[in-house]
Motif scaffolding. Structure first.
Motif, PDB file in Angstrom:
ATOM      1  N   THR A   1       3.322  -3.708   0.660  1.00 36.29           N
ATOM      2  CA  THR A   1       2.910  -5.090   0.839  1.00 36.29           C
ATOM      3  C   THR A   1       3.909  -6.030   0.195  1.00 36.29           C
ATOM      4  OG1 THR A   1       1.645  -5.192  -1.218  1.00 36.29           O
ATOM      5  CG2 THR A   1       0.496  -4.354   0.733  1.00 36.29           C
ATOM      6  N   THR A   2       3.818  -7.311   0.549  1.00 33.40           N
ATOM      7  CA  THR A   2       4.708  -8.316  -0.031  1.00 33.40           C
ATOM      8  C   THR A   2       4.618  -8.303  -1.544  1.00 33.40           C
ATOM      9  OG1 THR A   2       4.391  -9.684   1.918  1.00 33.40           O
ATOM     10  CG2 THR A   2       5.291 -10.754  -0.022  1.00 33.40           C
ATOM     11  N   THR A   3       3.384  -8.286  -2.045  1.00 34.16           N
ATOM     12  CA  THR A   3       3.190  -8.316  -3.493  1.00 34.16           C
ATOM     13  C   THR A   3       3.832  -7.113  -4.153  1.00 34.16           C
ATOM     14  OG1 THR A   3       1.099  -9.437  -3.161  1.00 34.16           O
ATOM     15  CG2 THR A   3       1.472  -8.479  -5.311  1.00 34.16           C
ATOM     16  N   THR A   4       3.602  -5.926  -3.560  1.00 38.21           N
ATOM     17  CA  THR A   4       4.174  -4.709  -4.141  1.00 38.21           C
ATOM     18  C   THR A   4       5.694  -4.785  -4.159  1.00 38.21           C
ATOM     19  OG1 THR A   4       2.312  -3.484  -3.220  1.00 38.21           O
ATOM     20  CG2 THR A   4       4.168  -2.199  -4.018  1.00 38.21           C
TER      21      THR A   4
ATOM     22  N   LEU B   1      -3.194  -9.717 -11.911  1.00 38.97           N
ATOM     23  CA  LEU B   1      -3.726 -10.682 -10.960  1.00 38.97           C
ATOM     24  C   LEU B   1      -5.196 -10.966 -11.265  1.00 38.97           C
ATOM     25  CD1 LEU B   1      -2.295  -9.278  -7.597  1.00 38.97           C
ATOM     26  CD2 LEU B   1      -1.520 -11.323  -8.798  1.00 38.97           C
ATOM     27  N   ARG B   2      -5.593 -12.226 -11.148  1.00 41.21           N
ATOM     28  CA  ARG B   2      -7.004 -12.563 -11.326  1.00 41.21           C
ATOM     29  C   ARG B   2      -7.815 -11.965 -10.171  1.00 41.21           C
ATOM     30  NH1 ARG B   2      -7.409 -18.959 -12.538  1.00 41.21           N
ATOM     31  NH2 ARG B   2      -6.253 -19.070 -10.569  1.00 41.21           N
ATOM     32  N   PRO B   3      -9.026 -11.510 -10.420  1.00 42.60           N
ATOM     33  CA  PRO B   3      -9.814 -10.836  -9.368  1.00 42.60           C
ATOM     34  C   PRO B   3     -10.259 -11.816  -8.287  1.00 42.60           C
ATOM     35  CG  PRO B   3     -11.152 -11.154 -11.336  1.00 42.60           C
ATOM     36  CD  PRO B   3      -9.748 -11.549 -11.707  1.00 42.60           C
ATOM     37  N   PRO B   4     -10.445 -11.316  -7.050  1.00 39.26           N
ATOM     38  CA  PRO B   4     -10.876 -12.189  -5.966  1.00 39.26           C
ATOM     39  C   PRO B   4     -12.227 -12.832  -6.240  1.00 39.26           C
ATOM     40  CG  PRO B   4     -10.570  -9.914  -5.192  1.00 39.26           C
ATOM     41  CD  PRO B   4     -10.116  -9.962  -6.602  1.00 39.26           C
ATOM     42  N   SER B   5     -13.108 -12.160  -6.957  1.00 37.61           N
ATOM     43  CA  SER B   5     -14.411 -12.747  -7.268  1.00 37.61           C
ATOM     44  C   SER B   5     -14.262 -14.030  -8.071  1.00 37.61           C
ATOM     45  CB  SER B   5     -15.265 -11.747  -8.051  1.00 37.61           C
ATOM     46  OG  SER B   5     -14.603 -11.360  -9.253  1.00 37.61           O
TER      47      SER B   5
ATOM     48  N   LEU C   1      -5.815 -14.068   6.772  1.00 34.80           N
ATOM     49  CA  LEU C   1      -4.613 -13.360   6.325  1.00 34.80           C
ATOM     50  C   LEU C   1      -3.565 -14.337   5.793  1.00 34.80           C
ATOM     51  CD1 LEU C   1      -4.360 -10.747   9.207  1.00 34.80           C
ATOM     52  CD2 LEU C   1      -4.954 -10.289   6.829  1.00 34.80           C
ATOM     53  N   LEU C   2      -3.470 -15.505   6.425  1.00 34.18           N
ATOM     54  CA  LEU C   2      -2.528 -16.513   5.957  1.00 34.18           C
ATOM     55  C   LEU C   2      -2.990 -17.096   4.628  1.00 34.18           C
ATOM     56  CD1 LEU C   2       0.049 -18.077   6.692  1.00 34.18           C
ATOM     57  CD2 LEU C   2      -1.404 -19.782   7.800  1.00 34.18           C
ATOM     58  N   ILE C   3      -4.276 -17.403   4.517  1.00 34.69           N
ATOM     59  CA  ILE C   3      -4.799 -17.946   3.264  1.00 34.69           C
ATOM     60  C   ILE C   3      -4.635 -16.919   2.153  1.00 34.69           C
ATOM     61  CG2 ILE C   3      -6.838 -18.856   2.106  1.00 34.69           C
ATOM     62  CD1 ILE C   3      -5.516 -20.596   4.409  1.00 34.69           C
ATOM     63  N   ASN C   4      -4.842 -15.654   2.461  1.00 33.12           N
ATOM     64  CA  ASN C   4      -4.603 -14.605   1.477  1.00 33.12           C
ATOM     65  C   ASN C   4      -3.180 -14.673   0.946  1.00 33.12           C
ATOM     66  OD1 ASN C   4      -4.989 -11.757   0.213  1.00 33.12           O
ATOM     67  ND2 ASN C   4      -3.210 -11.528   1.537  1.00 33.12           N
TER      68      ASN C   4
ATOM     69  N   CYS D   1      -6.052  -6.625   2.024  1.00 38.03           N
ATOM     70  CA  CYS D   1      -5.579  -7.806   1.298  1.00 38.03           C
ATOM     71  C   CYS D   1      -6.239  -7.883  -0.071  1.00 38.03           C
ATOM     72  CB  CYS D   1      -5.925  -9.078   2.074  1.00 38.03           C
ATOM     73  SG  CYS D   1      -5.192  -9.163   3.712  1.00 38.03           S
ATOM     74  N   VAL D   2      -5.648  -8.688  -0.934  1.00 40.80           N
ATOM     75  CA  VAL D   2      -6.252  -8.923  -2.244  1.00 40.80           C
ATOM     76  C   VAL D   2      -7.264 -10.054  -2.151  1.00 40.80           C
ATOM     77  CG1 VAL D   2      -5.801  -9.461  -4.669  1.00 40.80           C
ATOM     78  CG2 VAL D   2      -4.104  -8.185  -3.340  1.00 40.80           C
ATOM     79  N   TYR D   3      -6.887 -11.149  -1.467  1.00 43.93           N
ATOM     80  CA  TYR D   3      -7.730 -12.341  -1.401  1.00 43.93           C
ATOM     81  C   TYR D   3      -8.059 -12.638   0.067  1.00 43.93           C
ATOM     82  CZ  TYR D   3      -5.821 -12.692  -6.134  1.00 43.93           C
ATOM     83  OH  TYR D   3      -5.458 -12.432  -7.429  1.00 43.93           O
TER      84      TYR D   3
END
Length: 573
Positions: free
Chosen positions: A2-5, A19-23, A268-271, A499-501
């Protein structure tokens, strides 16, 4: 990978970033508490223009003494030549309407591929001023329109014509000469779609770069036109506006519900947008060194944000309370760090325990401002492939597990509670604008948009559990054959699990939903400021306030227009 990785792996010797959690991050109220940052699209566009030294010159400037006529700028960027075409027309008071349903405006404009010759200009002249009622071709990739500020434009012209400068205190109240009511792109009205822009026009290949550029050019023209009219009105007494005052003028914007569905329909874009901001913050938490310079810069930025907030004028009680709370948070933050601090992770944790969501997110924006070396390269990773793919071979037990983990927030909502499914999002056929209605309204319910992701997940989970009880070994494909109406939400669940978010963790169908949070979130990614809600459904704001002028291109650039402050009023001419 992934991009982040990939980005994480490129950073030597670092551990997994926190990273802060999605919750936490994707909570609707927190998203609505976000502020502009150096990763906002206006900031990244300006950095690119200044770094690459785009040549932006007017090649046609035909305005009469009252500022009406045609202007064409040619824009030479590293990867292509573009034209910004603007039509200025007289607008009578009775025709003036800032709603999206208006049919005439003071200015209409288009961003166009290549050089505009006479015959093509005439084609644009027949269509651009009509906006939705017109038709353009794929050489055009952004259309917009704007109206003069009734409170500022004539006043500024009169001041300049009399050899005086505008009063800074007055500009604080309304920091623009024009307000845009819509900026269109991505294939609307025959324009080039995003795929063409992204692949062919590399200078505008970042999300909303073309739209932001049009607003920047509108801001530049608004200043030029005001001086032009003032010069013709009083050639002997006229004085041009001082550059520091020019920079304090932005462009006004009115944003309504039209933006809200975008955040739901492009997960996916907002993520990607959220992930880059969170990755920047994580880098700072893990790698951001703290020394005396950083401590001094933090103190300075806290005071700047406080003054910027004090200068924000709103009649809205909710926003007034938010601004007051932010000022209290910033004062507490200033006091807490007065003796120094040595750890960003601890400071951010302190803010989460002691500040409002608005204050916490303000500190995030401040932190990003201090470390361009850790943040700025992430601006190249705001695009995403937006395909939601169905995995028919996924075992249903795995699909069930994804819902239970990633969508636990949706399963916790009681959709049978009173008012939990009362709001209906629909598109008005008459006004062509998204609306909020009630499910009790049969016509609204018939036209409603599918924005209740949480409810859709809850329904899917209920049917999935019943199906698994009878067919525990089946795959997603068999479930889709039995429950074809679930195909859309299953595709989303499977795709977002990578995704993460991305998914907003809120019930958007609740009777008490506050759309302002959605608007604020998207506008913060754009980089706007001076939020002034006019109701729970639309908000005024200011774009590009404090940004460099076109004549600053090629000069030394410090990229220091975050939360801009009013210049000191110098003596009048």
């Amino acid at each position: 990978m992934t991009t982040t990785t990939a980005i994480q792996a490129s950073m030597r010797g670092e551990h997994a970033l926190p990273l802060r959690p999605p919750s936490q991050v994707m909570d609707l109220e927190r998203l609505g508490a976000m502020h502009q940052s150096r990763l906002s699209f206006m900031r990244t566009l300006i950095r690119r223009i200044m770094r690459e030294r785009w040549a932006i010159e007017p090649i046609k400037f035909e305005l009469d003494a009252d500022g009406y006529g045609t202007v064409i700028y040619e824009v030479q960027a590293p990867n292509g030549l573009y034209s910004f075409v603007l039509f200025s027309d007289y607008l009578s008071p009775e025709e003036r309407n800032d709603r999206v349903i208006a049919t005439k405006w003071d200015l209409t404009m288009a961003l166009v591929e290549g050089r505009v010759e006479a015959d093509y200009l005439e084609q644009l002249r027949q269509n651009v001023p009509k906006q939705e009622a017109g038709r353009v071709d794929a050489r055009v990739f952004v259309l917009s329109r704007a109206n003069r500020s009734a409170r500022n434009f004539d006043y500024v012209v009169e001041q300049l014509a009399n050899g005086q400068q505008p009063d800074i205190e007055r500009i604080k109240n309304v920091g623009y000469l024009y307000r845009t009511t819509a900026v269109y792109g991505s294939g609307k009205l025959g324009m080039a779609d995003w795929e063409k822009v992204r692949t062919k026009h590399l200078d505008f290949a970042r999300p909303f770069a073309g739209e932001m550029f049009v607003c920047l050019m509108l801001r530049n023209f608004s200043l030029l036109q005001a001086e032009h009219i003032a010069r013709h009105r009083s050639p002997q007494r006229f004085q041009p506006m001082q550059d520091e005052i020019k920079r304090y003028f932005g462009i006004g914007n009115s944003t309504g519900l039209g933006m809200a569905p975008y955040l739901v329909n492009h997960p996916l874009l907002i993520n990607q947008w959220v992930e880059m901001r969170e990755l920047a913050l994580a880098r700072i938490r893990a790698l951001g060194c703290v020394n005396s310079r950083v401590q001094q810069e933090l103190s300075s930025l806290i005071e700047r944000c406080a003054q910027h907030t004090r200068d924000t004028v709103t009649e809205d009680d909710w926003q007034t309370d938010n601004n007051r709370q932010v000022l209290e948070d910033l004062a507490a933050l200033q006091q807490h760090t007065a003796a120094g601090f040595d750890n960003w992770d601890a400071l951010l944790g302190w803010s989460e325990a002691n500040c409002s969501l608005q204050g916490q997110e303000m500190l995030v924006s401040i932190a990003l401002e201090i470390y361009p070396e850790l943040v700025d390269e992430l601006e190249d990773f705001h695009s995403a492939e937006e395909n939601l793919d169905l995995d028919p071979l996924m075992p249903l037990q795995e699909l069930k597990q994804i819902i239970e983990t990633r969508y636990a927030w949706a399963l916790e909502i009681d959709f049978t509670a009173e008012g939990a499914r009362e709001t209906c999002w629909y598109r008005s056929e008459e006004k062509m604008e998204p609306r909020l209605g009630s499910v009790a309204d049969a016509e609204a319910k018939q036209k409603q948009m599918a924005l209740g992701v949480g409810y859709a997940v809850s329904k899917c989970y209920e049917q999935l559990c019943g199906y698994i009880a009878e067919h525990p070994e089946h795959t997603t494909a068999r479930f889709m054959v039995a429950r074809p109406k679930m195909r859309g939400i299953v595709r989303r669940i499977q795709s977002m699990s990578r995704c993460v978010y991305g998914d907003i963790q809120a019930n958007l169908l609740d009777r008490n939903i506050l759309p302002m949070h959605l608007l604020r979130c998207k506008l913060a990614f754009f980089g706007v400021g001076k939020f002034d809600p006019r109701s729970r459904l639309w908000v005024r704001n200011t774009m590009f306030q404090g940004a460099p002028l076109l004549e600053d291109i090629g000069k030394p650039f410090s990229d220091d227009w975050f939360m801009p402050l009013a210049p000191l009023q110098s003596g009048q001419h």
